[in-house]
Design an enzyme around this catalytic site. Sequence first.
Site, PDB file in Angstrom:
ATOM      1  CE1 TYR A 147      -3.776   2.371   0.439  1.00 38.02           C
ATOM      2  CE2 TYR A 147      -2.644   3.173   2.390  1.00 38.02           C
ATOM      3  CZ  TYR A 147      -3.647   3.305   1.453  1.00 38.02           C
ATOM      4  OH  TYR A 147      -4.523   4.366   1.528  1.00 38.02           O
TER       5      TYR A 147
HETATM    6  N1  LIG Z   1      -9.789   5.117   4.972  1.00 35.10           N
HETATM    7  C1  LIG Z   1      -8.589   5.624   5.216  1.00 35.10           C
HETATM    8  O1  LIG Z   1      -8.131   5.655   6.389  1.00 35.10           O
HETATM    9  C2  LIG Z   1      -7.759   6.189   4.094  1.00 35.10           C
HETATM   10  C3  LIG Z   1      -6.616   6.923   4.439  1.00 35.10           C
HETATM   11  C4  LIG Z   1      -5.823   7.441   3.434  1.00 35.10           C
HETATM   12  C5  LIG Z   1      -6.173   7.271   2.111  1.00 35.10           C
HETATM   13  N2  LIG Z   1      -7.290   6.557   1.792  1.00 35.10           N
HETATM   14  C6  LIG Z   1      -7.600   6.386   0.357  1.00 35.10           C
HETATM   15  O2  LIG Z   1      -8.912   6.830   0.098  1.00 35.10           O
HETATM   16  C7  LIG Z   1      -9.409   6.169  -1.065  1.00 35.10           C
HETATM   17  C8  LIG Z   1     -10.808   5.650  -0.769  1.00 35.10           C
HETATM   18  O3  LIG Z   1     -10.733   4.682   0.258  1.00 35.10           O
HETATM   19  P1  LIG Z   1     -11.850   4.505   1.388  1.00 35.10           P
HETATM   20  O4  LIG Z   1     -11.162   4.581   2.686  1.00 35.10           O
HETATM   21  O5  LIG Z   1     -13.004   5.373   1.113  1.00 35.10           O
HETATM   22  O6  LIG Z   1     -12.187   2.956   1.197  1.00 35.10           O
HETATM   23  P2  LIG Z   1     -13.447   2.172   0.618  1.00 35.10           P
HETATM   24  O7  LIG Z   1     -14.688   2.609   1.320  1.00 35.10           O
HETATM   25  O8  LIG Z   1     -13.045   0.748   0.649  1.00 35.10           O
HETATM   26  O9  LIG Z   1     -13.560   2.696  -0.877  1.00 35.10           O
HETATM   27  C9  LIG Z   1     -12.723   2.237  -1.890  1.00 35.10           C
HETATM   28  C10 LIG Z   1     -13.431   2.473  -3.203  1.00 35.10           C
HETATM   29  O10 LIG Z   1     -12.560   2.067  -4.257  1.00 35.10           O
HETATM   30  C11 LIG Z   1     -13.304   1.204  -5.098  1.00 35.10           C
HETATM   31  N3  LIG Z   1     -12.463   0.283  -5.837  1.00 35.10           N
HETATM   32  C12 LIG Z   1     -11.666  -0.710  -5.396  1.00 35.10           C
HETATM   33  N4  LIG Z   1     -11.108  -1.355  -6.430  1.00 35.10           N
HETATM   34  C13 LIG Z   1     -11.578  -0.750  -7.556  1.00 35.10           C
HETATM   35  C14 LIG Z   1     -11.381  -0.952  -8.938  1.00 35.10           C
HETATM   36  N5  LIG Z   1     -10.609  -1.939  -9.417  1.00 35.10           N
HETATM   37  N6  LIG Z   1     -12.012  -0.128  -9.818  1.00 35.10           N
HETATM   38  C15 LIG Z   1     -12.821   0.857  -9.363  1.00 35.10           C
HETATM   39  N7  LIG Z   1     -13.082   1.079  -8.078  1.00 35.10           N
HETATM   40  C16 LIG Z   1     -12.448   0.283  -7.195  1.00 35.10           C
HETATM   41  C17 LIG Z   1     -14.264   0.477  -4.169  1.00 35.10           C
HETATM   42  O11 LIG Z   1     -15.281  -0.131  -4.928  1.00 35.10           O
HETATM   43  P3  LIG Z   1     -16.004  -1.506  -4.475  1.00 35.10           P
HETATM   44  O12 LIG Z   1     -17.015  -1.108  -3.425  1.00 35.10           O
HETATM   45  O13 LIG Z   1     -16.624  -2.008  -5.734  1.00 35.10           O
HETATM   46  O14 LIG Z   1     -14.937  -2.404  -3.951  1.00 35.10           O
HETATM   47  C18 LIG Z   1     -14.714   1.650  -3.327  1.00 35.10           C
HETATM   48  O15 LIG Z   1     -15.670   2.398  -4.012  1.00 35.10           O
HETATM   49  C19 LIG Z   1      -8.390   5.078  -1.394  1.00 35.10           C
HETATM   50  O16 LIG Z   1      -7.562   5.516  -2.453  1.00 35.10           O
HETATM   51  C20 LIG Z   1      -7.584   4.947  -0.109  1.00 35.10           C
HETATM   52  O17 LIG Z   1      -6.276   4.489  -0.351  1.00 35.10           O
HETATM   53  C21 LIG Z   1      -8.089   6.022   2.760  1.00 35.10           C
END
Ligand SMILES: NC(=O)c1ccc[n+]([C@@H]2O[C@H](COP(=O)([O-])OP(=O)(O)OC[C@H]3O[C@@H](n4cnc5c(N)ncnc54)[C@H](OP(=O)(O)O)[C@@H]3O)[C@@H](O)[C@H]2O)c1
Length: 273
Positions: A147
């Site tokens: 990651y």
């Molecule tokens: N949560 C945290 O603490 C955190 C911190 C720093 C950065 N981030 C970043 O924020 C972003 C969103 O994450 P989140 O925390 O909101 O997590 P999340 O709720 O798991 O959302 C991830 C999203 O990405 C989609 N996704 C995964 N694989 C995909 C693919 N092959 N094509 C298109 N969409 C895809 C998922 O779709 P599905 O529902 O279909 O799987 C979901 O809509 C990510 O880039 C993550 O690295 C998160």
Amino acid sequence: MNEKRWVLVTGASTGIGRACAELLASRGFGVYACARKRGDLRALEGIDGVVSLKLDVTSPGDVAAAAKLVRKRGGGLYGLVNNAGIAVAGPLSDISDREMQAQFQVNLFGVHRVTREFLPLLMDSRGRIVMISSDSGFFATPFFGPYCASKFALEGYSDSLRRELAACGVGVVIVEPGRVTTPIWDKGEKSLERSGKSPFAETARKIGEHAIRKGKTAGLPPSAIAEKVREALTVRRPALRYLVAPSTLKYRVIRLLPARRVDRMIQREIERM
Ligand SMILES: NC(=O)c1ccc[n+]([C@@H]2O[C@H](COP(=O)([O-])OP(=O)(O)OC[C@H]3O[C@@H](n4cnc5c(N)ncnc54)[C@H](OP(=O)(O)O)[C@@H]3O)[C@@H](O)[C@H]2O)c1
């Protein structure tokens, strides 16, 4: 004639992407909210101001079809929020080629594929690209190697892109969330079930459990990140990077200290677990 400014958000089914779609639509943007599953697309379509698009960022066919549809609808594209992401974790000595490739397929190659496809529309509008990176894009923690590597790569990619696009008026803004309470942590729980063979498996599991516990209970709400994304898309002169975390003190300390001191701090933290 469509007067709205349109923004496309990848990975809008849940978490940060969903919050961005909701907030931007409520503030008058037209939003192309992308998801992979039919149920998620239907749910997004129910939000006022949102058009849902099927888009798996690893599928060149999906990306081309989405761009074709956006062009056909007219109205252009002002913003692209590259949000879709997955987190592959575990001791690097246990991570297979397939797992590492899966990590980069979404978090880096997916971003590249989507950005390249929509760039002509963004150039026409002199629009903005927002990259959802992470604190893992500048602080590499142990046992989250795939990651962290993907987010470090995304930061480099974004810096190059920003410098390339400066002359044509397209802005590139990096948003670096710290811990945010989203379903990403539930998905992380599944990766803890991996049966690692390395001598680091037990430590990795402990650290993973700790991170997940914190992520589920002590993270920012996704709306806080969405608010920053809105700022990145709307202020006249956005910052190049927005770090969004409950406290930024830890990050300032990490950036000031020599790397070996940070190594020792991390080692001590692991020993205390
Ligand atoms: N949560 C945290 O603490 C955190 C911190 C720093 C950065 N981030 C970043 O924020 C972003 C969103 O994450 P989140 O925390 O909101 O997590 P999340 O709720 O798991 O959302 C991830 C999203 O990405 C989609 N996704 C995964 N694989 C995909 C693919 N092959 N094509 C298109 N969409 C895809 C998922 O779709 P599905 O529902 O279909 O799987 C979901 O809509 C990510 O880039 C993550 O690295 C998160």
